[in-house]
Design a protein around this motif. Sequence first.
Motif, short mmCIF file in Angstrom:
data_model
loop_
_atom_site.label_atom_id
_atom_site.label_comp_id
_atom_site.label_asym_id
_atom_site.label_seq_id
_atom_site.Cartn_x
_atom_site.Cartn_y
_atom_site.Cartn_z
N UNK A 51 -13.99 14.30 -44.82
CA UNK A 51 -13.31 13.82 -46.01
C UNK A 51 -13.82 14.58 -47.22
N UNK A 52 -12.92 14.95 -48.12
CA UNK A 52 -13.30 15.71 -49.30
C UNK A 52 -13.45 14.78 -50.51
N UNK A 53 -13.93 15.36 -51.58
CA UNK A 53 -14.06 14.59 -52.81
C UNK A 53 -12.72 14.07 -53.32
N UNK A 54 -11.65 14.80 -53.01
CA UNK A 54 -10.32 14.38 -53.42
C UNK A 54 -9.68 13.39 -52.48
N UNK A 55 -10.37 13.09 -51.38
CA UNK A 55 -9.86 12.10 -50.44
C UNK A 55 -9.08 12.67 -49.28
N UNK A 56 -8.96 13.98 -49.21
CA UNK A 56 -8.25 14.57 -48.07
C UNK A 56 -9.09 14.42 -46.82
N UNK A 57 -8.41 14.14 -45.71
CA UNK A 57 -9.12 13.91 -44.45
C UNK A 57 -8.63 14.86 -43.37
N UNK A 58 -9.54 15.15 -42.46
CA UNK A 58 -9.25 15.97 -41.29
C UNK A 58 -9.84 15.28 -40.08
N UNK A 59 -9.09 15.29 -38.99
CA UNK A 59 -9.57 14.65 -37.76
C UNK A 59 -9.41 15.59 -36.57
N UNK A 60 -10.33 15.46 -35.63
CA UNK A 60 -10.15 16.14 -34.36
C UNK A 60 -8.94 15.53 -33.66
N UNK A 61 -8.22 16.36 -32.93
CA UNK A 61 -7.02 15.86 -32.24
C UNK A 61 -7.34 14.69 -31.32
N UNK A 62 -8.52 14.72 -30.73
CA UNK A 62 -8.88 13.70 -29.75
C UNK A 62 -9.09 12.32 -30.35
N UNK A 63 -9.24 12.25 -31.68
CA UNK A 63 -9.51 10.95 -32.31
C UNK A 63 -8.42 10.52 -33.28
N UNK A 64 -7.43 11.37 -33.50
CA UNK A 64 -6.35 11.02 -34.44
C UNK A 64 -5.67 9.72 -34.03
N UNK A 65 -5.47 8.86 -35.00
CA UNK A 65 -4.82 7.58 -34.74
C UNK A 65 -5.77 6.50 -34.28
N UNK A 66 -7.02 6.87 -33.97
CA UNK A 66 -8.01 5.89 -33.51
C UNK A 66 -9.19 5.76 -34.48
N UNK A 67 -9.58 6.85 -35.10
CA UNK A 67 -10.74 6.86 -36.00
C UNK A 67 -10.28 7.02 -37.44
N UNK A 68 -11.04 6.43 -38.36
CA UNK A 68 -10.76 6.57 -39.79
C UNK A 68 -12.05 6.82 -40.54
N UNK A 69 -12.07 7.89 -41.32
CA UNK A 69 -13.24 8.20 -42.15
C UNK A 69 -12.96 7.72 -43.57
N UNK A 70 -14.00 7.23 -44.22
CA UNK A 70 -13.88 6.80 -45.61
C UNK A 70 -15.22 6.97 -46.30
N UNK A 71 -15.21 6.80 -47.60
CA UNK A 71 -16.46 6.92 -48.37
C UNK A 71 -16.34 6.08 -49.62
N UNK A 72 -17.47 5.82 -50.25
CA UNK A 72 -17.40 5.18 -51.54
C UNK A 72 -17.31 6.26 -52.62
N UNK A 73 -16.98 5.87 -53.83
CA UNK A 73 -16.69 6.85 -54.87
C UNK A 73 -17.90 7.71 -55.24
N UNK A 74 -19.08 7.17 -55.08
CA UNK A 74 -20.28 7.88 -55.52
C UNK A 74 -20.96 8.66 -54.41
N UNK A 75 -20.36 8.67 -53.23
CA UNK A 75 -20.94 9.35 -52.06
C UNK A 75 -22.25 8.68 -51.62
#
Length: 116
Positions: A51-75
Amino acid sequence: QVQLVESGGGLVQAGGSLRLSCAASGSINGINVGGWYRQAPGNQRELVARITGGGSTTYADSVKGRFTISRDNAWNMVYLQMNKLKPEDTAVYYCNVLIPYDGGYWGRGTQVTVSS
């Protein structure tokens, strides 16, 4: 310097869920990318989600639709919600953050074991 501590791993049955947490401390103001990687025995470490500072996310194909990455605003925290776990998700999961012109930092990892 940045210190990362992962938590939330454990043993779960196939189809279950876990939520991994990564607590960041130190010079976290410069973090612009956070991610989770995993390494199973005999395998290379691989990217799970990012996950980037702008909120863009990237997932491995094997976990798409099952895993979700998130963060708080201050890292301060980076999370990985893992649903519909499969035995092939068994690995040590590592938190990673990147700081421009400084480099990357790793946690020590947390074990996730999914039984069939």
